[in-house]
Design an enzyme around this catalytic site. Sequence first.
Site, PDB file in Angstrom:
ATOM      1  CG  HIS A 206      37.504  36.614  29.984  1.00  0.00           C
ATOM      2  ND1 HIS A 206      38.380  36.393  28.966  1.00  0.00           N
ATOM      3  CD2 HIS A 206      37.690  37.898  30.374  1.00  0.00           C
ATOM      4  CE1 HIS A 206      39.088  37.487  28.760  1.00  0.00           C
ATOM      5  NE2 HIS A 206      38.692  38.431  29.593  1.00  0.00           N
TER       6      HIS A 206
HETATM    7  N1  UDP Z   1      45.612  33.699  33.030  1.00  0.00           N
HETATM    8  C1  UDP Z   1      46.050  33.028  34.170  1.00  0.00           C
HETATM    9  N2  UDP Z   1      45.284  31.986  34.630  1.00  0.00           N
HETATM   10  C2  UDP Z   1      44.136  31.577  34.028  1.00  0.00           C
HETATM   11  C3  UDP Z   1      43.727  32.279  32.849  1.00  0.00           C
HETATM   12  C4  UDP Z   1      44.472  33.344  32.388  1.00  0.00           C
HETATM   13  O1  UDP Z   1      47.090  33.353  34.738  1.00  0.00           O
HETATM   14  O2  UDP Z   1      43.502  30.636  34.512  1.00  0.00           O
HETATM   15  C5  UDP Z   1      46.420  34.835  32.545  1.00  0.00           C
HETATM   16  C6  UDP Z   1      46.866  34.746  31.114  1.00  0.00           C
HETATM   17  O3  UDP Z   1      48.042  33.989  30.991  1.00  0.00           O
HETATM   18  C7  UDP Z   1      47.055  36.213  30.726  1.00  0.00           C
HETATM   19  C8  UDP Z   1      46.012  36.906  31.557  1.00  0.00           C
HETATM   20  O4  UDP Z   1      45.620  35.992  32.592  1.00  0.00           O
HETATM   21  O5  UDP Z   1      48.314  36.674  31.118  1.00  0.00           O
HETATM   22  C9  UDP Z   1      44.854  37.253  30.687  1.00  0.00           C
HETATM   23  O6  UDP Z   1      43.825  37.709  31.455  1.00  0.00           O
HETATM   24  P1  UDP Z   1      42.321  37.718  30.931  1.00  0.00           P
HETATM   25  O7  UDP Z   1      42.161  36.721  29.864  1.00  0.00           O
HETATM   26  O8  UDP Z   1      41.470  37.599  32.158  1.00  0.00           O
HETATM   27  O9  UDP Z   1      42.148  39.210  30.400  1.00  0.00           O
HETATM   28  P2  UDP Z   1      42.454  39.948  29.022  1.00  0.00           P
HETATM   29  O10 UDP Z   1      43.879  39.672  28.649  1.00  0.00           O
HETATM   30  O11 UDP Z   1      41.485  39.480  28.010  1.00  0.00           O
HETATM   31  O12 UDP Z   1      42.256  41.395  29.345  1.00  0.00           O
END
Ligand code: UDP
Length: 359
Positions: A206
């Site tokens: 993403h």
């Molecule tokens: N996550 C979720 N469902 C999904 C994909 C990700 O609950 O379909 C959770 C994942 O387990 C983690 C968080 O979303 O806790 C990560 O968010 P994201 O990847 O959007 O953002 P980043 O961590 O890169 O800021």
Amino acid sequence: MTKVITILGARPQFIKAAVVSHAFAAHGIQESILHTGQHFDANMSDVFFEELGIPKPDFHLGIGGGSHGQNTGRMVEAIEKVLLEQRPDWVLVYGDTDSTLAGALAAVKLHIPVAHVEAGLRSFNRRMPEEINRVLTDHAVSLLFAPTQRAVAHLANEGIVGASVINVGDVMFDVALHYGERAKNLSSVLERLDLEPKAYTLATIHRAENTDDPARLDAILSGFAAFGKTIVLPLHPRTRARLSGFGLQFPSNVRLIDPVGYLDMVSLEQNANLIATDSGGVQKEAFFHRIPCVTLRDETEWTELVEARWNHLVSPDTAEHVASAMLASLGSKGSEIQPYGTGDASSLIVRSLIESPLL
Ligand code: UDP
């Protein structure tokens, strides 16, 4: 009575806030939640409030869908209005999104103290919007809750030192401990998707540097095809939009599913044979559940996991790089480390706010 306004807007912030909100309630602190609206779909927002028992937002700004400048500007204006009415003792912001920076800016200009959860993370890549948001937020706030000793060192290198910086550990570790067992007992995602444990790889994509560059996105898709084994991929709305914009498609070994709730995500992580991701949170969750991980980026903020060999960092510049890193990481194990505290970050955060001399 101490009054806190928590600013949230995006999926990873809801997940981090869940454990801290419970700790506020346990300590009798009055917390109001302001949701900027950055993530608004039911499966990117509502599901987390329901499943993780986060109190419903008291304020909902409905700001999302615009450019970084539009969103941040509109958020600052709307958050300022709420803060002027509410006059909280503290504003709490999380992570590195436009909502984080907007919340910090609006509050500091009103001389309301701000605390930043997940302070001190650095990728040292200033082209990432997240990096700009983190650096500016860290330099604006009064209290910095760092997740690791390395984050404390990054802040010190920028001249941010002293009692305002506290290594509380990583709230995501609290979340993983709190919900990890629950996911094992409550999630039926494997049955619903007809998946066998350890017979699939979990992937998420993403980050703008991958989704907004057609060559990199194409290298990831072709790399997944060359990897050849079953991949399950909950598709982020940004990635979905870019795929259709660029006329690209995932190969047939990738099973695309809608974004899932947190318990289903944890269960998918726990049972994967490998995780391939560009997410910050998912990299660490791979480690919490001791699943090997390939991070499809040029750099990572969580370098300790690369050093301990739980995480294999590979630039998704060619399909070959992606596929060979994934194949080589299947079945690999890293060394035991404990850089993220002891799972009590949320109560340390709340106690530090209560005891802060700024109150
Ligand atoms: N996550 C979720 N469902 C999904 C994909 C990700 O609950 O379909 C959770 C994942 O387990 C983690 C968080 O979303 O806790 C990560 O968010 P994201 O990847 O959007 O953002 P980043 O961590 O890169 O800021």
